[in-house]
Scaffold this motif. Structure first.
Motif, PDB file in Angstrom:
ATOM      1  N   LEU A   6       7.206  -3.582   6.418  1.00 47.76           N
ATOM      2  CA  LEU A   6       8.343  -2.821   6.076  1.00 47.76           C
ATOM      3  C   LEU A   6       7.599  -1.341   5.616  1.00 47.76           C
ATOM      4  CD1 LEU A   6      11.271  -2.252   6.194  1.00 47.76           C
ATOM      5  CD2 LEU A   6      11.071  -3.206   3.683  1.00 47.76           C
ATOM      6  N   CYS A   7       8.025  -0.278   6.325  1.00 42.30           N
ATOM      7  CA  CYS A   7       7.636   0.971   5.753  1.00 42.30           C
ATOM      8  C   CYS A   7       8.754   1.783   5.497  1.00 42.30           C
ATOM      9  CB  CYS A   7       6.869   1.505   7.126  1.00 42.30           C
ATOM     10  SG  CYS A   7       6.179   3.228   6.577  1.00 42.30           S
ATOM     11  N   LEU A   8       8.554   2.292   4.263  1.00 45.02           N
ATOM     12  CA  LEU A   8       9.336   3.233   3.302  1.00 45.02           C
ATOM     13  C   LEU A   8       8.923   4.480   3.129  1.00 45.02           C
ATOM     14  CD1 LEU A   8      10.552   0.425   0.969  1.00 45.02           C
ATOM     15  CD2 LEU A   8      11.673   0.929   3.098  1.00 45.02           C
ATOM     16  N   GLU A   9       9.937   5.515   3.274  1.00 40.90           N
ATOM     17  CA  GLU A   9       9.594   6.679   2.976  1.00 40.90           C
ATOM     18  C   GLU A   9      10.604   7.212   2.022  1.00 40.90           C
ATOM     19  OE1 GLU A   9       9.223   9.545   6.460  1.00 40.90           O
ATOM     20  OE2 GLU A   9       7.859   8.149   7.271  1.00 40.90           O
ATOM     21  N   GLU A  51       4.052  -5.623   3.093  1.00 41.02           N
ATOM     22  CA  GLU A  51       3.435  -6.712   3.739  1.00 41.02           C
ATOM     23  C   GLU A  51       4.298  -7.964   3.455  1.00 41.02           C
ATOM     24  OE1 GLU A  51      -0.348  -9.304   5.444  1.00 41.02           O
ATOM     25  OE2 GLU A  51      -0.542  -7.562   3.946  1.00 41.02           O
ATOM     26  N   MET A  52       5.076  -8.459   4.249  1.00 40.91           N
ATOM     27  CA  MET A  52       5.888  -9.645   3.697  1.00 40.91           C
ATOM     28  C   MET A  52       5.779 -10.656   4.841  1.00 40.91           C
ATOM     29  SD  MET A  52       9.169  -7.184   2.602  1.00 40.91           S
ATOM     30  CE  MET A  52      10.216  -8.622   2.991  1.00 40.91           C
ATOM     31  N   GLY A  53       5.881 -12.215   4.314  1.00 34.87           N
ATOM     32  CA  GLY A  53       5.852 -13.090   5.354  1.00 34.87           C
ATOM     33  C   GLY A  53       6.261 -14.432   4.774  1.00 34.87           C
ATOM     34  N   ARG A  54       6.388 -15.347   5.277  1.00 31.68           N
ATOM     35  CA  ARG A  54       6.753 -16.822   4.903  1.00 31.68           C
ATOM     36  C   ARG A  54       5.242 -17.606   5.019  1.00 31.68           C
ATOM     37  NH1 ARG A  54      12.052 -17.295   4.650  1.00 31.68           N
ATOM     38  NH2 ARG A  54      13.348 -16.152   5.909  1.00 31.68           N
ATOM     39  N   SER A  96       0.931  -1.046   0.119  1.00 35.14           N
ATOM     40  CA  SER A  96      -0.006  -0.038  -0.173  1.00 35.14           C
ATOM     41  C   SER A  96       0.889   1.216   0.035  1.00 35.14           C
ATOM     42  CB  SER A  96      -0.956   0.043   1.193  1.00 35.14           C
ATOM     43  OG  SER A  96      -0.072   0.045   2.244  1.00 35.14           O
ATOM     44  N   TRP A  97       0.463   2.404  -0.592  1.00 34.35           N
ATOM     45  CA  TRP A  97       1.172   3.517  -0.378  1.00 34.35           C
ATOM     46  C   TRP A  97       0.120   4.779  -0.455  1.00 34.35           C
ATOM     47  CZ3 TRP A  97       0.268   7.048  -4.275  1.00 34.35           C
ATOM     48  CH2 TRP A  97      -0.376   6.747  -5.289  1.00 34.35           C
ATOM     49  N   ARG A  98       0.818   5.777   0.021  1.00 38.21           N
ATOM     50  CA  ARG A  98       0.179   7.139   0.208  1.00 38.21           C
ATOM     51  C   ARG A  98       1.070   8.180   0.049  1.00 38.21           C
ATOM     52  NH1 ARG A  98       0.910   5.586   5.387  1.00 38.21           N
ATOM     53  NH2 ARG A  98       1.713   7.199   6.800  1.00 38.21           N
ATOM     54  N   VAL A  99       0.598   9.457  -0.226  1.00 40.00           N
ATOM     55  CA  VAL A  99       1.507  10.701  -0.283  1.00 40.00           C
ATOM     56  C   VAL A  99       1.199  11.441   1.249  1.00 40.00           C
ATOM     57  CG1 VAL A  99       2.223  12.691  -1.435  1.00 40.00           C
ATOM     58  CG2 VAL A  99       1.981  10.574  -2.781  1.00 40.00           C
ATOM     59  N   ASP A 100       2.041  11.827   1.832  1.00 37.35           N
ATOM     60  CA  ASP A 100       1.985  12.468   2.984  1.00 37.35           C
ATOM     61  C   ASP A 100       2.091  14.085   2.488  1.00 37.35           C
ATOM     62  OD1 ASP A 100       1.070  10.637   4.325  1.00 37.35           O
ATOM     63  OD2 ASP A 100       2.748  10.466   5.778  1.00 37.35           O
TER      64      ASP A 100
END
Length: 103
Positions: free
Chosen positions: A73-76, A62-65, A37-41
């Motif tokens: 994991l959140c990236l900016e 969202e990651m998983g086995r 998911s993504w958004r612009v703040d």
């Protein structure tokens, strides 16, 4: 393994009963990407006369086995980083296109 050997191997595997599923189960990357998911703040105002910051793109992966709970994991990214990512994605697409068109 050269291209001819790879093709022969994949053809033989796909002809076996369940061969395609076997190849798929052997080739999955773990952990796998389950969602994105993504958004612009955008800042609404500056406090105490400080300059207004530029917009920031926020991407959540969202990651998983298999059989386990997800990890997030959140990236900016600022505008320069978004442009770098888009450039790299275009380069990856060009590489894929070259490989596909060589076959």
């Amino acid at each position: 393994m050269d291209q001819a050997q790879l093709e022969a191997f994949l053809t033989a595997q796909s002809r076996k009963q369940g061969g395609g599923e076997s190849l798929l189960s052997q080739s999955r990357w773990e952990p796998g990407l389950r969602g994105l998911s993504w958004r612009v703040d955008l800042p609404t105002s500056a406090s105490r006369g400080q300059p207004v910051n530029a917009p920031v793109a926020v991407v959540e992966l969202e990651m998983g086995r298999t059989g386990e709970d997800s990890e997030f994991l959140c990236l900016e990214f600022d505008e320069a980083k978004v442009n770098q990512v888009l450039k790299k994605m275009a380069e990856i697409q060009e590489s894929i296109d070259r490989v596909v068109h060589q076959s």
